[in-house]
Motif scaffolding. Sequence first.
Motif, short mmCIF file in Angstrom:
data_model
loop_
_atom_site.label_atom_id
_atom_site.label_comp_id
_atom_site.label_asym_id
_atom_site.label_seq_id
_atom_site.Cartn_x
_atom_site.Cartn_y
_atom_site.Cartn_z
N GLY A 24 0.76 -1.24 0.00
CA GLY A 24 0.00 0.00 0.00
C GLY A 24 0.79 1.29 0.00
O GLY A 24 0.20 2.35 0.21
N LEU A 25 2.09 1.24 -0.24
CA LEU A 25 2.86 2.48 -0.31
C LEU A 25 2.68 3.19 -1.65
O LEU A 25 2.80 4.41 -1.72
N VAL A 26 2.42 2.41 -2.67
CA VAL A 26 2.26 2.93 -4.03
C VAL A 26 0.98 2.34 -4.61
O VAL A 26 0.65 1.18 -4.33
N THR A 27 0.28 3.13 -5.38
CA THR A 27 -0.89 2.60 -6.08
C THR A 27 -0.70 2.85 -7.57
O THR A 27 -0.28 3.93 -7.99
N ALA A 28 -0.97 1.84 -8.34
CA ALA A 28 -0.87 1.96 -9.79
C ALA A 28 -2.26 1.84 -10.37
O ALA A 28 -3.11 1.13 -9.84
N ARG A 63 5.95 5.11 5.51
CA ARG A 63 4.50 5.34 5.38
C ARG A 63 4.12 6.66 6.06
O ARG A 63 3.38 7.48 5.51
N LYS A 64 4.66 6.89 7.25
CA LYS A 64 4.38 8.14 7.99
C LYS A 64 4.96 9.34 7.25
O LYS A 64 4.33 10.40 7.17
N LEU A 65 6.19 9.19 6.75
CA LEU A 65 6.83 10.29 6.02
C LEU A 65 6.07 10.63 4.75
O LEU A 65 5.93 11.82 4.41
N TRP A 69 4.56 14.15 3.86
CA TRP A 69 4.94 14.79 2.59
C TRP A 69 3.70 15.25 1.84
O TRP A 69 3.67 16.35 1.27
N ARG A 70 2.68 14.43 1.85
CA ARG A 70 1.44 14.75 1.13
C ARG A 70 0.61 15.82 1.85
O ARG A 70 -0.23 16.47 1.23
N ARG A 81 10.90 14.94 14.37
CA ARG A 81 10.77 13.93 15.42
C ARG A 81 10.98 12.52 14.86
O ARG A 81 11.71 11.72 15.44
N LEU A 82 10.36 12.25 13.73
CA LEU A 82 10.55 10.94 13.08
C LEU A 82 12.02 10.72 12.72
O LEU A 82 12.58 9.64 12.94
N ALA A 83 12.64 11.75 12.17
CA ALA A 83 14.05 11.64 11.76
C ALA A 83 14.95 11.42 12.98
O ALA A 83 15.84 10.56 12.95
#
Length: 130
Positions: A24-28, A63-65, A69-70, A81-83
């Motif tokens: 589910g990270l990418v959808t085509a 997934r969180k990043l 980003w979006r 914080r994630l980094a």
Amino acid sequence: MNIGEAAARSGVSAKMIRHYESIGLVTATRRANGYRSYGPQDVAVLRFIRHARDLAFPLEDIRKLLALWRDRSRASGDVKRLAMDHVTALEAKAASLRAVADSLRHLAQHCAGDDRPDCPIIDELEGKSA
């Protein structure tokens, strides 16, 4: 573009693109013939993932990043914080790997390295040295 073109443009192998799609990270989009189709935004996502993987981010963090980003209203503090959490985990892993290397180096220093079968490395792997 097809998966081969997306792979070439993003630097992500077709096999990994399929994997990222399966989790589910990418959808085509699918063409009428069932083949995957990717656009420029999909390639941008794949590049983002590749760069994150180059920095050894785990998939759940990627997934969180991606979500951050979006989200144009994101707080940069959330990204930082994630980094920084990832830096802490990397430093812990590096310390663990250094300890393993030191242990193995110690064992190797005590191995004669000759034609005899006695070897503290093998003894350790067998659990004899404990």
